[in-house]
Design an enzyme around this catalytic site. Structure first.
Site, mmCIF file in Angstrom:
data_model
loop_
_atom_site.group_PDB
_atom_site.id
_atom_site.type_symbol
_atom_site.label_atom_id
_atom_site.label_comp_id
_atom_site.label_asym_id
_atom_site.label_seq_id
_atom_site.Cartn_x
_atom_site.Cartn_y
_atom_site.Cartn_z
ATOM 1 N N GLN A 123 0.814 -1.215 0.000
ATOM 2 C CA GLN A 123 0.000 0.000 0.000
ATOM 3 C C GLN A 123 0.851 1.271 0.000
ATOM 4 O OE1 GLN A 123 -2.657 -0.449 3.359
ATOM 5 N NE2 GLN A 123 -3.737 -2.166 2.425
ATOM 6 N N HIS A 187 -1.024 0.129 5.548
ATOM 7 C CA HIS A 187 -1.588 1.166 6.426
ATOM 8 C C HIS A 187 -0.645 2.346 6.684
ATOM 9 C CE1 HIS A 187 -4.904 -1.578 8.335
ATOM 10 N NE2 HIS A 187 -4.822 -1.714 7.013
ATOM 11 N N GLU A 283 -15.114 3.962 9.062
ATOM 12 C CA GLU A 283 -15.650 5.032 9.898
ATOM 13 C C GLU A 283 -15.560 6.407 9.238
ATOM 14 O OE1 GLU A 283 -14.466 3.129 14.276
ATOM 15 O OE2 GLU A 283 -13.735 5.119 13.710
ATOM 16 N N TYR A 293 -10.135 8.183 19.258
ATOM 17 C CA TYR A 293 -11.175 7.612 18.399
ATOM 18 C C TYR A 293 -11.228 6.086 18.446
ATOM 19 C CZ TYR A 293 -12.261 12.298 17.180
ATOM 20 O OH TYR A 293 -12.665 13.612 17.278
#
Length: 412
Positions: A123, A187, A283, A293
Site C-alpha cells: 500500500q 496502512h 468510519e 477515536y
C-alpha cells in the site's frame, strides 16, 4: 474528452457492488425528493448494534439533477491523490513516485520527477499532495509518501518547488517522518488538509500488524494519528499534547486505524476524517483536538479471519463514537465536502471515494449527523481513490490501478 453513457442518478438502481463493500442509513433532509431504503442490502459481518439511530445504514437519497460523466484523461499509473492548481489544471500523484498534471483540455503531462525515493510495495508509494496556499507566488508543493527508514518504512512528508518548466520538483526535502519505522507494507494513511491558518493536517495509519496496532493508542508514537504540522513540518503551537510529558507534540487526535480521507466542512470549519475498518467498521469521524477515536480498543468490525477484535466492544468511556460507519465495508479513500453552485442540492454534502465499493459515496450531513446516503457511478465499476471539487463546481474522481482515469461529473 470522452463521454460515458450514464443513467441519471435519479434512475440508478441502488444495488450492492461487491462482497466487501458498502453501507446504509435512516432519514434524509428537507432538500431531498424522497426517503429511500438504505443503499446497503448485504448482511453485516457482525451483530453489533449502533450506538445511536442513524449511525449506520441510513436512508437512501437521490440526486435530482442528471449527471454528465466524462473521462477527462486516462493512462495514469496508479494515481493516488490530486489537487487543483490555480489555473484550473489538476496535479495528480502516481504511486510509483511521480506526479502528472492534467490540463483543462485533458492533456496528460510527462511525469514530474525529482522527488525522494518511495517504497511502493503493498500500500506504499507516493500518496497525497497539497499545494502551498501561496503557490502562485512560491510554487511550493507538499506530498506524503512511504519512505525506507531502517528497520522498516514510515509515512513521511516532503516539500519542494515545482520547476518553471513543470518537469521536476526542485529542492525536495523530507520535513517530517511519522516514527517509529515499522517493517510492513500496509496502512500508511495518508491525506493532507490545510487549516485556515496555513498549517497542515496529515493522517497516518497504524501499519496494520497486530504488533504495531496498539501504537494507535500510544501518544509517544505517530502511528494511527491525525497530526498537525507547520509548513516546515514542526508541531503547530497550541496542539493538544504540546506540553504533555512523553507525548509527541504534533499529535492532534489518536486511536485511528488507516486514515485515507480528510476534509474540512465549508461552513463549520470542522475537520472530518474517514478511515478503513477491518472486516466491517469503516468510519467517518468529526475530529476534535486531543480526542481518542478508539482503535483498536473499540470497533464495529472483525479481524479479516472473522475473529473478534480485542474485547469485542464498540463503546468505551473516553473514546469517541464514529459519526457513521459501514458494515460491510466500502473501503473509503479520499474525501471532499461540496461547496460549489453546479449542484445546489449537494451543498455541504460529503463525497468519499470507495475502493472495494466501486462507487462515490455521497453523505448528506445535518447537525453533524448523517441523514442520507447515495452511491454515485456504481454502474461504472471503478475503484475510486480520490475525489475533488473543481473550480466550476464539477466533481472530479480518479480511479485506482495501472490505467487510472480522471473522471469529471457535471450537471446535465
Amino acid at each position: 474528452m470522452r463521454t460515458i453513457a450514464l443513467l441519471s442518478v435519479a434512475t440508478v438502481i441502488f444495488v450492492a457492488c461487491q462482497s466487501n463493500s458498502p453501507d446504509h442509513a435512516s432519514t434524509p433532509d428537507e432538500h431531498q425528493d424522497s426517503t429511500l431504503s438504505p443503499v446497503e442490502t448485504k448482511k453485516p459481518n457482525t451483530t453489533y448494534k449502533p450506538a445511536f439511530e442513524g449511525q449506520t445504514r441510513i436512508a437512501g437519497v437521490r440526486t435530482k439533477a442528471g449527471l454528465d460523466v466524462k473521462v477527462v484523461a486516462e493512462g495514469l499509473r496508479n494515481p493516488w491523490g490530486m489537487v487543483n492548481l490555480p489555473d484550473g489544471r489538476i496535479l495528480i500523484t502516481e504511486k510509483g513516485g511521480t506526479m502528472r498534471i492534467v490540463s483543462t483540455s485533458g492533456q496528460l503531462s510527462a511525469p514530474i520527477t525529482g522527488l525522494p525515493p518511495v517504497n511502493d510495495s503493498g500500500q506504499g508509494g507516493l500518496l497525497d499532495v497539497a499545494i502551498d496556499p501561496d503557490f502562485s507566488q512560491n510554487r511550493l508543493v507538499y506530498w506524503s509518501f512511504s519512505q525506507n527508514v531502517p528497520p522498516g518504512t514510515l509515512t513521511a512528508l516532503g516539500k519542494g518547488k515545482l520547476s518553471a518548466d513543470e518537469q521536476r520538483i526542485e529542492g525536495a526535502a523530507v520535513i517530517y517522518q511519522a516514527k517509529p519505522a515499522f517493517n510492513s507494507s500496509l496502512h500508511y494513511g495518508s491525506r493532507l488538509e490545510w487549516d485556515k491558518q496555513g498549517n497542515l493536517f496529515m493522517s497516518t495509519g497504524e501499519r496494520s500488524d497486530i504488533v504495531s496496532r496498539p501504537q494507535a493508542q500510544q501518544l509517544n508514537s505517530a502511528l494511527g494519528k491525525v497530526l498537525h504540522l507547520t509548513k516546515d513540518g514542526k508541531p503547530v503551537a497550541g496542539n493538544p499534547f504540546m506540553n504533555k510529558d512523553g507525548a509527541l507534540p504534533e499529535i492532534y487526535s489518536y486511536g485511528h486505524r488507516n486514515v485515507q480521507g480528510l476534509a474540512t466542512h465549508p461552513e463549520t470549519g470542522d475537520l472530518w476524517e474517514i478511515e478503513f475498518g477491518p472486516r466491517g467498521g469503516d468510519e467517518v469521524n468529526r475530529i476534535q483536538a486531543g480526542k481518542d477515536y478508539g482503535w483498536p480498543e473499540i470497533t464495529y468490525g472483525l479481524e479479516y479471519s472473522g475473529e473478534r477484535i480485542g474485547k469485542a466492544i464498540t463503546q468505551k468511556e473516553g473514546m469517541e463514537q464514529p459519526v457513521y460507519y459501514w458494515d460491510p465495508v466500502v473501503s473509503p479513500s479520499g474525501a471532499v465536502f461540496y461547496s460549489g453552485n453546479m449542484f445546489p442540492e449537494w451543498k455541504n454534502n460529503l463525497f468519499i471515494g470507495a475502493l472495494s465499493g466501486m462507487h462515490i459515496v455521497r453523505l448528506v450531513i445535518k447537525d453533524n449527523k448523517v441523514v442520507g446516503e447515495e452511491r454515485l457511478l456504481e454502474d461504472m465499476k471503478n475503484r475510486i481513490r480520490d475525489v475533488l471539487q473543481g473550480p466550476d463546481g464539477s466533481l472530479y474522481a480518479i480511479t485506482d490501478g495501472g490505467n487510472g482515469k480522471l473522471l469529471q461529473i457535471r450537471s446535465k
